[in-house]
Design an enzyme around this catalytic site. Structure first.
Site, PDB file in Angstrom:
ATOM      1  N   GLY A  31       0.846  -1.207   0.000  1.00  0.00           N
ATOM      2  CA  GLY A  31       0.000   0.000   0.000  1.00  0.00           C
ATOM      3  C   GLY A  31       0.869   1.241   0.000  1.00  0.00           C
ATOM      4  O   GLY A  31       0.513   2.269   0.554  1.00  0.00           O
ATOM      5  N   ASP A  47       0.298  -7.099  -7.415  1.00  0.00           N
ATOM      6  CA  ASP A  47      -1.098  -7.208  -6.987  1.00  0.00           C
ATOM      7  C   ASP A  47      -1.154  -8.278  -5.908  1.00  0.00           C
ATOM      8  O   ASP A  47      -0.835  -9.447  -6.175  1.00  0.00           O
ATOM      9  CB  ASP A  47      -1.973  -7.581  -8.197  1.00  0.00           C
ATOM     10  CG  ASP A  47      -3.455  -7.595  -7.835  1.00  0.00           C
ATOM     11  OD1 ASP A  47      -3.782  -7.651  -6.626  1.00  0.00           O
ATOM     12  OD2 ASP A  47      -4.289  -7.538  -8.760  1.00  0.00           O
ATOM     13  N   ASP A  98      -2.971   0.109  16.849  1.00  0.00           N
ATOM     14  CA  ASP A  98      -3.967   1.089  17.275  1.00  0.00           C
ATOM     15  C   ASP A  98      -3.144   2.328  17.562  1.00  0.00           C
ATOM     16  O   ASP A  98      -2.450   2.397  18.586  1.00  0.00           O
ATOM     17  CB  ASP A  98      -4.703   0.622  18.537  1.00  0.00           C
ATOM     18  CG  ASP A  98      -5.782   1.613  18.928  1.00  0.00           C
ATOM     19  OD1 ASP A  98      -5.500   2.831  18.913  1.00  0.00           O
ATOM     20  OD2 ASP A  98      -6.903   1.192  19.230  1.00  0.00           O
ATOM     21  N   HIS A  99      -3.173   3.298  16.671  1.00  0.00           N
ATOM     22  CA  HIS A  99      -2.174   4.361  16.782  1.00  0.00           C
ATOM     23  C   HIS A  99      -2.352   5.193  18.051  1.00  0.00           C
ATOM     24  O   HIS A  99      -1.434   5.868  18.484  1.00  0.00           O
ATOM     25  CB  HIS A  99      -2.105   5.216  15.510  1.00  0.00           C
ATOM     26  CG  HIS A  99      -3.172   6.252  15.374  1.00  0.00           C
ATOM     27  ND1 HIS A  99      -4.398   5.979  14.845  1.00  0.00           N
ATOM     28  CD2 HIS A  99      -3.185   7.571  15.686  1.00  0.00           C
ATOM     29  CE1 HIS A  99      -5.128   7.086  14.836  1.00  0.00           C
ATOM     30  NE2 HIS A  99      -4.412   8.082  15.349  1.00  0.00           N
ATOM     31  N   HIS A 149      -9.720   2.879  19.515  1.00  0.00           N
ATOM     32  CA  HIS A 149      -9.061   3.920  20.328  1.00  0.00           C
ATOM     33  C   HIS A 149      -9.751   4.186  21.666  1.00  0.00           C
ATOM     34  O   HIS A 149      -9.096   4.264  22.705  1.00  0.00           O
ATOM     35  CB  HIS A 149      -9.002   5.238  19.554  1.00  0.00           C
ATOM     36  CG  HIS A 149      -8.500   5.104  18.140  1.00  0.00           C
ATOM     37  ND1 HIS A 149      -7.488   4.244  17.789  1.00  0.00           N
ATOM     38  CD2 HIS A 149      -8.863   5.741  16.996  1.00  0.00           C
ATOM     39  CE1 HIS A 149      -7.260   4.361  16.487  1.00  0.00           C
ATOM     40  NE2 HIS A 149      -8.073   5.248  15.986  1.00  0.00           N
TER      41      HIS A 149
END
Ligand SMILES: NC(=O)C1=CN([C@@H]2O[C@H](COP(=O)(O)OP(=O)(O)OC[C@H]3O[C@@H](n4cnc5c(N)ncnc54)[C@H](OP(=O)(O)O)[C@@H]3O)[C@@H](O)[C@H]2O)C=CC1
Ligand SMILES: O=C1O[C@H](COP(=O)(O)O)[C@@H](O)[C@H](O)[C@H]1O
Length: 514
Positions: free
Chosen positions: A19, A95, A187-188, A250
């Site tokens: 990505g 791909d 989980d930032h 979060h």
């Protein structure tokens, strides 16, 4: 070799960014890698392979990275550093849905390992839509990318499924290839400085931990407000809503950090064990009536900021014009264990609020009102506030005598503003988390049982909401959400405390803790 054996040491690795042409890579990942390099945390023993379908020359890819750093890095450009840094990057068009290209990727990786003297450690970062995760894991294995001598780690972005069932299916697919300890679920919020500071403030201070229970705490409030709308992500957001986009991950992680017991040792598994006990103890809403009583959902309508008109959610790009997706969520929840019995946790999050802010407020119980001070004056509760975002710091509100008066008691604030002292240029969440993943520290990543227990709480709400959307309430953009969110607390005799930047409270800033 297990992930844990490498804790705290960076032996050099290849990072694969799946990505690499996307928004996350551009805004967060490349600047984070650059910061780690600039700070000497990466040394020169690393290579990055960017992967996505669209064709790109190496030169185009490196130019894209350079633009991303120019736009989003917290460091100024440094020509000499850039030249050395850029040499570590390669791009391959691939791909993920087909096996083609994975063997070629393995060959490229071996060449890079030989060029940079790397021993086969490989970190696969999936900045991709979640439906692609399982396929990538299988193709990595089939392509021979997991056959090298070093460690192999898979970093995956949220959302991890869209309900418990889909999350289980996804997990099973990934677990066919990777062990749980090789999986780093991002989980930032767990990478944010002040979220990590919660456990330190709690467990390292004699004047907090003894009071950290239902005898002394009246309620806990967590606000995560954003001024932005859904921007370019309307398609994703309309399927997700605030409940799945923010609360499942979060918000519940912050509840867990606030409510967990002290871990017996400061090691990842002990900390995660304590967090999962909290998530398991959150009381589920058993009926639709309970959901309606305890959970408020809202959606932003058109609003006004100064002379600018803000679109209604239903007019945003890629959003269904009749959408009933919530852009605001507020709830009262209980952690049913010995420590927290009877203490409400109020959580709220929303898009198009007046202020961007994340704050956690601990409201302490009032002093007994037979004390003579309370008879003479309207005492305010003590507050402990963690300012997570954008300002970072801790703030304590106490009662004191107004100087010069006889018995006038006023709230005064002791404010430790971390961002005022060290500036806003502290490491970004993604820098910390990427560094942790590279050195095998999984403390601030979510384990599968945390994710699955969080989904259990969310699923009750989502299922109830799916039957009938008549409780969805509109709020004008740039306001604090539906009135019902205020009533949720007012019923219990509480109110949402203003976040930093909201109407200034009648607080006297008498002293800085610095
Ligand atoms: N952006 C953000 O701020 C945040 C994103 N996330 C999560 O991160 C992930 C990525 O998000 P984001 O960067 O915004 O998404 P984007 O849509 O911007 O990027 C998606 C990327 O995936 C690539 N891609 C898509 N299909 C394939 C395929 N079949 N094979 C190879 N590459 C493919 C695209 O490149 P190409 O078209 O060239 O193939 C592109 O590089 C998502 O899970 C999202 O939920 C989480 C938190 C915040
Ligand atoms: O995960 C997400 O978080 C952002 C908010 O993150 P912050 O660090 O800027 O507070 C949110 O905008 C986004 O919708 C969500 O997917």
């Amino acid at each position: 070799m297990t992930s844990q054996q490498n804790l705290n040491s960076l032996d050099g690795a290849v990072l694969f960014i799946f990505g690499a042409t996307g928004d996350l890579a551009k805004r967060k990942l490349f600047p984070a890698i650059y910061s780690l390099y600039k700070e000497g945390k990466l040394s020169d023993k690393f290579a990055v392979v960017g992967l996505a379908r669209r064709p790109k020359t190496q030169e185009q890819f490196r130019n894209d990275i350079r633009s991303s750093i120019q736009e989003f890095s917290r460091y100024n450009e440094d020509e000499e550093l850039w030249t050395r840094f850029a040499d570590h990057f390669e791009y391959q068009s691939l791909d993920t849905q087909t096996m083609d290209g994975f063997q070629e990727l393995n060959t490229l990786t071996q060449q890079l390992e030989s060029k940079f003297g790397l021993g086969g450690n490989r970190l696969f970062y999936l900045a991709l839509a979640p439906e692609l995760f399982g396929g990538v894991a299988h193709n990595l294995k089939a392509g021979g990318l997991l056959d090298s001598d070093g460690w192999h780690r898979l970093v995956i972005e949220k959302p991890f499924g869209y309900d418990l069932k889909s999350a289980e299916a996804l997990n099973e697919k990934i677990r066919e290839v990777f062990e749980e300890e090789e999986i780093y679920r991002i989980d930032h919020y767990l990478g944010k400085e002040m979220v990590q500071n919660i456990e330190v403030v709690r467990f390292a201070n004699a004047f907090f931990e003894p009071l950290w229970n239902n005898k002394y705490i009246a309620n806990i409030q967590i606000t995560l407000s954003e001024t932005v709308g859904v921007e370019e992500r309307g398609g994703y957001y309309d399927q997700s809503g605030a409940l799945k986009d923010m609360v499942q991950n979060h918000m519940l992680q912050m509840v867990a950090m606030m409510a967990m017991e002290p871990p017996s040792r400061l090691v990842p598994e002990d900390i995660r064990d304590e967090k999962v006990k909290v998530l398991r103890s959150i009381r589920p809403y058993k009926t639709d009536e309970e959901v309606r009583e305890h959970v408020i959902r809202g959606q932003y309508a058109e609003g006004q900021v100064k002379d600018k008109t803000l679109n209604a959610y239903r007019s945003e790009n890629s959003v269904n014009p009749a959408s009933s997706t919530e852009t605001f969520f507020a709830a009262k929840l209980f952690v049913d264990n010995f420590r927290w019995a009877g203490v409400p946790f109020y959580v709220r999050t929303g898009k198009r609020m007046p202020t961007k802010s994340t704050e956690v407020v601990v409201e302490f119980k009032n002093m007994p009102d037979n004390v003579y001070f309370a008879k003479k004056t309207n005492l305010q509760p003590n507050l402990l506030v963690f300012r997570v975002n954008p300002e970072e710091g801790i703030y304590i509100k106490i009662n004191a005598k107004r100087p010069g008066s006889e018995w006038t008691i006023i709230p005064v604030a002791m404010d430790f503003c971390q961002s005022c002292q060290v500036g806003f240029n502290t490491p970004e969440a993604y820098e910390r988390l990427l560094f942790d993943a590279l050195r095998g520290d999984s403390t601030y990543f979510t384990r599968w049982d945390e994710v699955s227990n969080a989904w259990k709480y969310i699923d009750h709400i989502a299922q109830s909401w799916s039957k009938d959307a008549s409780d969805l309430q509109m709020y004008p953009a740039a306001t604090w959400g539906p009135d019902a969110s205020h009533e949720l607390l007012a019923k219990d005799g509480f109110k949402w405390w203003p976040v930093h930047g909201q109407d200034e409270d009648d607080v006297v800033w008498v002293k800085s803790l610095s």
